[in-house]
Design a protein around this motif. Structure first.
Motif, PDB file in Angstrom:
ATOM      1  N   ALA A 406       0.864  -1.185   0.000  1.00 49.77           N
ATOM      2  CA  ALA A 406       0.000   0.000   0.000  1.00 49.77           C
ATOM      3  C   ALA A 406       0.897   1.231   0.000  1.00 49.77           C
ATOM      4  O   ALA A 406       1.302   1.701   1.064  1.00 49.77           O
ATOM      5  CB  ALA A 406      -0.923   0.001   1.218  1.00 49.77           C
ATOM      6  N   ALA A 409      -2.368   5.269   1.105  1.00 53.96           N
ATOM      7  CA  ALA A 409      -3.184   5.098   2.304  1.00 53.96           C
ATOM      8  C   ALA A 409      -3.277   3.632   2.719  1.00 53.96           C
ATOM      9  O   ALA A 409      -3.022   2.717   1.931  1.00 53.96           O
ATOM     10  CB  ALA A 409      -4.590   5.653   2.044  1.00 53.96           C
ATOM     11  N   THR A 410      -3.639   3.416   3.981  1.00 47.67           N
ATOM     12  CA  THR A 410      -3.854   2.062   4.487  1.00 47.67           C
ATOM     13  C   THR A 410      -4.950   1.383   3.675  1.00 47.67           C
ATOM     14  O   THR A 410      -5.946   2.003   3.284  1.00 47.67           O
ATOM     15  CB  THR A 410      -4.254   2.111   5.971  1.00 47.67           C
ATOM     16  OG1 THR A 410      -3.147   2.615   6.718  1.00 47.67           O
ATOM     17  CG2 THR A 410      -4.621   0.731   6.494  1.00 47.67           C
ATOM     18  N   GLN A 412      -7.247  -2.469   2.893  1.00 45.44           N
ATOM     19  CA  GLN A 412      -7.682  -3.797   3.302  1.00 45.44           C
ATOM     20  C   GLN A 412      -8.034  -4.599   2.064  1.00 45.44           C
ATOM     21  O   GLN A 412      -8.608  -4.075   1.109  1.00 45.44           O
ATOM     22  CB  GLN A 412      -8.916  -3.734   4.211  1.00 45.44           C
ATOM     23  CG  GLN A 412      -8.610  -3.539   5.682  1.00 45.44           C
ATOM     24  CD  GLN A 412      -9.826  -3.818   6.557  1.00 45.44           C
ATOM     25  OE1 GLN A 412     -10.959  -3.671   6.128  1.00 45.44           O
ATOM     26  NE2 GLN A 412      -9.585  -4.230   7.787  1.00 45.44           N
ATOM     27  N   THR A 432      -5.027  -6.430   6.424  1.00 50.52           N
ATOM     28  CA  THR A 432      -4.830  -4.977   6.449  1.00 50.52           C
ATOM     29  C   THR A 432      -3.370  -4.662   6.126  1.00 50.52           C
ATOM     30  O   THR A 432      -2.450  -5.261   6.702  1.00 50.52           O
ATOM     31  CB  THR A 432      -5.193  -4.397   7.823  1.00 50.52           C
ATOM     32  OG1 THR A 432      -6.582  -4.646   8.088  1.00 50.52           O
ATOM     33  CG2 THR A 432      -4.949  -2.898   7.865  1.00 50.52           C
ATOM     34  N   VAL A 433      -3.172  -3.734   5.206  1.00 47.00           N
ATOM     35  CA  VAL A 433      -1.823  -3.301   4.818  1.00 47.00           C
ATOM     36  C   VAL A 433      -1.683  -1.830   5.202  1.00 47.00           C
ATOM     37  O   VAL A 433      -2.388  -0.967   4.668  1.00 47.00           O
ATOM     38  CB  VAL A 433      -1.589  -3.482   3.308  1.00 47.00           C
ATOM     39  CG1 VAL A 433      -0.126  -3.195   2.970  1.00 47.00           C
ATOM     40  CG2 VAL A 433      -1.981  -4.872   2.855  1.00 47.00           C
ATOM     41  N   LYS A 434      -0.796  -1.550   6.137  1.00 48.63           N
ATOM     42  CA  LYS A 434      -0.624  -0.175   6.611  1.00 48.63           C
ATOM     43  C   LYS A 434      -0.028   0.705   5.521  1.00 48.63           C
ATOM     44  O   LYS A 434       0.728   0.247   4.664  1.00 48.63           O
ATOM     45  CB  LYS A 434       0.276  -0.155   7.849  1.00 48.63           C
ATOM     46  CG  LYS A 434      -0.322  -0.847   9.068  1.00 48.63           C
ATOM     47  CD  LYS A 434       0.619  -0.770  10.263  1.00 48.63           C
ATOM     48  CE  LYS A 434       0.025  -1.449  11.482  1.00 48.63           C
ATOM     49  NZ  LYS A 434       0.938  -1.391  12.654  1.00 48.63           N
ATOM     50  N   ALA A 435      -0.372   1.968   5.581  1.00 48.76           N
ATOM     51  CA  ALA A 435       0.108   2.936   4.596  1.00 48.76           C
ATOM     52  C   ALA A 435       1.626   2.937   4.529  1.00 48.76           C
ATOM     53  O   ALA A 435       2.313   2.942   5.552  1.00 48.76           O
ATOM     54  CB  ALA A 435      -0.396   4.332   4.950  1.00 48.76           C
ATOM     55  N   THR A 437       3.683   0.563   3.521  1.00 51.71           N
ATOM     56  CA  THR A 437       4.349  -0.687   3.909  1.00 51.71           C
ATOM     57  C   THR A 437       3.984  -1.819   2.948  1.00 51.71           C
ATOM     58  O   THR A 437       3.053  -1.718   2.150  1.00 51.71           O
ATOM     59  CB  THR A 437       3.960  -1.140   5.325  1.00 51.71           C
ATOM     60  OG1 THR A 437       2.593  -1.550   5.342  1.00 51.71           O
ATOM     61  CG2 THR A 437       4.178  -0.023   6.339  1.00 51.71           C
ATOM     62  N   THR A 439       3.180  -6.068   3.139  1.00 51.84           N
ATOM     63  CA  THR A 439       2.820  -7.172   4.028  1.00 51.84           C
ATOM     64  C   THR A 439       2.987  -8.496   3.302  1.00 51.84           C
ATOM     65  O   THR A 439       2.516  -8.659   2.169  1.00 51.84           O
ATOM     66  CB  THR A 439       1.353  -7.034   4.503  1.00 51.84           C
ATOM     67  OG1 THR A 439       1.234  -5.847   5.297  1.00 51.84           O
ATOM     68  CG2 THR A 439       0.926  -8.228   5.332  1.00 51.84           C
ATOM     69  N   GLY A 463     -10.401   1.688   1.092  1.00 51.51           N
ATOM     70  CA  GLY A 463      -8.969   1.661   1.368  1.00 51.51           C
ATOM     71  C   GLY A 463      -8.157   2.274   0.247  1.00 51.51           C
ATOM     72  O   GLY A 463      -8.683   2.668  -0.793  1.00 51.51           O
TER      73      GLY A 463
END
Length: 508
Positions: A406, A409-410, A412, A432-435, A437, A439, A463
């Motif tokens: 992502a 923005a964060t 899903q 969920t993939v944080k802004a 980052t 995963t 998202g």
């Protein structure tokens, strides 16, 4: 890559005709307009093309064909559609320009056909005579139809794990990270799915601009056939380590992908980059990559100044080895990125150095794992974000890793593992993939898995953009052979425009 809009025009025309008919035949003389869908509708036909997997006699190829169960954008396709088909047929090798070896003719059978959404079908082909394939899916099996071709060559000059998602036909392709170097054997495979011949052009661009080439204009690709073209035979300017290849068609459509074999690094497929854009994301860099080389090209009239960032598991950083890259118009630029990952899986993010000046570029990575004679290579093209749904087939119980990035923005996403080719039960998980980052997703495996399976990724509404890739690792003879497939939208739906009734077209 450009997608034809002729089918949409035909749909709109047909809808307009239906509207006019209803207005003329209303029993009470009033205007009646039938309800027309404006949202995405499931496609009714999909086409895919697979290149000839290998000329090695020791090659072992697996095919996995799969249609997801349902359509996230428009609801499930109709069940019990007896007219639905999803099948592949051999595409024989045709004569190649400049006397390039075309390989061996074959009468090999195509892989098994999909008979039901949600259930992948596997097949095998061994040796160097497996053909290129052309195929189509219709009815309930068309939305999201995906085919993965995975080949293991345990020894020889083309040693490696070669994976490619069979692609849709098109008219325009960009391939950064190709090469005409002496240690490389790069073939562009052109496959024609249609009943009439296609004519293709190939342009090569090196660090100083366009390469003087021969036999690159007007290459005929016969109907339902495949033509492999060795890039080094197309130019007399000498070996070039980094080349961008541009394939276009004068008539017809083709599937295009580059097969690359390196004397020391092994072999894999190089798929086309996403359409030229000011920002590019290249997802799926393994955490243990020992070498990453970025190759970019600016097809327009302006130079591109790019900020280079690595989106890792713990955040986004600017690598010390290359904080920026200048790409001159019409020229191929390349840079090595040593120690890029520092033990984190991630993606490369390219953005304009000046946010006010965005110049379209295409880009790809050459990624190497291992050292010495145990090295292995794979390629990652720039890849668009998943907007509706994407699927990658031929995942294994061990050795498959899905990465999600992502960059803004964060986000899903819903990740679904299909049943296996020989048994198993579907499993889903929301991730969920944080802004800023990346995963890694492991453990989403069908319960009671037998055989291989497909992974489907669907963004959750609200998202940020998500880019995805799958790393498949199959160790052979002490070499950690691997291949990387990026995930793109599966073209499972098409937006149908609302037709507006206009009686003026029926008379003067």
């Amino acid at each position: 890559m450009k997608r034809t809009t002729l089918s949409l025009i035909a749909v709109a025309t047909a809808l307009a005709a239906v509207t006019g008919f209803a207005a003329l035949t209303a029993p009470d003389g009033t205007v009646e307009v039938p309800p027309l869908a404006t949202g995405p509708m499931p496609v009714e036909r999909s086409s895919l093309l697979c290149p000839a997997p290998s000329t090695s006699e020791v090659a072992e190829t697996d095919y996995t064909s799969y249609t997801p169960a349902g359509n996230a954008a428009a609801g499930a396709a109709a069940k019990g559609d007896t007219a639905a088909k999803a099948e592949l047929k051999p595409a024989p090798l045709a004569a190649t320009p400049g006397g390039t070896p075309a390989g061996k003719p074959t009468t090999a059978k195509a892989p098994g056909t999909v008979t039901e959404p949600g259930k992948p079908v596997g097949a095998e082909a061994n040796g160097g005579a497996a053909p290129a394939l052309t195929g189509a899916a219709t009815g309930a099996l068309a939305p999201g139809w995906t085919v993965q071709q995975t080949t293991v060559v345990p020894a020889g000059g083309s040693r490696g794990l070669l994976g490619v998602a069979c692609s849709a036909p098109d008219t325009d392709f960009w391939f950064p990270a190709a090469s005409t170097a002496k240690e490389r054997q790069d073939y562009v495979h052109l496959t024609n799915p249609d009943d009439t011949a296609a004519v293709a052009d190939i342009e090569l661009y090196g660090p100083e601009g366009a390469l003087k080439s021969q036999l690159t204009e007007g290459i005929p690709v016969p109907a339902h056939s495949s033509v492999p073209v060795l890039l080094s035979t197309l130019t007399g300017e000498g070996a070039k380590a980094d080349v961008t290849v541009h394939v276009t068609t004068r008539s017809g459509r083709v599937g295009a992908v580059i097969g690359s074999a390196d004397d020391k690094l092994g072999s894999d497929w190089l798929p086309a980059s996403a359409d030229p854009a000011g920002t590019a994301v290249l997802p799926g860099i393994p955490s243990d990559a020992t070498s990453v080389r970025l190759v970019a090209y600016a097809p327009g009239d302006d130079d591109a100044d790019l900020k280079v960032q690595f989106v890792g598991e713990n955040g986004t950083i600017v690598p010390a080895s290359a904080q920026s890259l200048h790409v001159k118009s019409g020229m191929t630029a390349a840079v090595d990125l040593p120690d890029l990952t520092r033990g984190e899986a991630g993606s490369l993010l390219l953005t304009p150095s000046d946010p006010k000046k965005s110049t379209p570029i295409v880009a790809a990575l050459r990624v190497v794992r291992g050292k010495g004679d145990k090295q292995e290579v794979a390629f990652i093209p720039a890849t668009a974000a998943i907007t509706a749904r994407a699927t990658v087939a031929d995942n294994r119980a061990a050795g498959s890793t899905l990465t999600l990035t992502a960059p803004g923005a964060t986000a899903q996403v819903k990740v679904t593992a299909s049943a296996g080719t020989q048994g198993g039960t579907t499993v889903s998980r929301t991730v969920t993939v944080k802004a800023g980052t990346t995963t890694k997703v492991t453990g989403v495996v069908p319960a009671g898995l037998k055989g291989s399976y497909a992974l489907t990724v669907e963004p959750v509404a609200g998202g940020g953009p998500v880019h995805a890739a799958r790393v498949l690792e199959l160790p052979q003879n002490g070499i950690r052979m691997f291949t990387i497939q990026t995930l793109a939208d599966d073209r499972g739906s098409v937006r149908v425009p609302r037709a507006k009734q206009d009686l003026s077209v029926l008379g003067g």
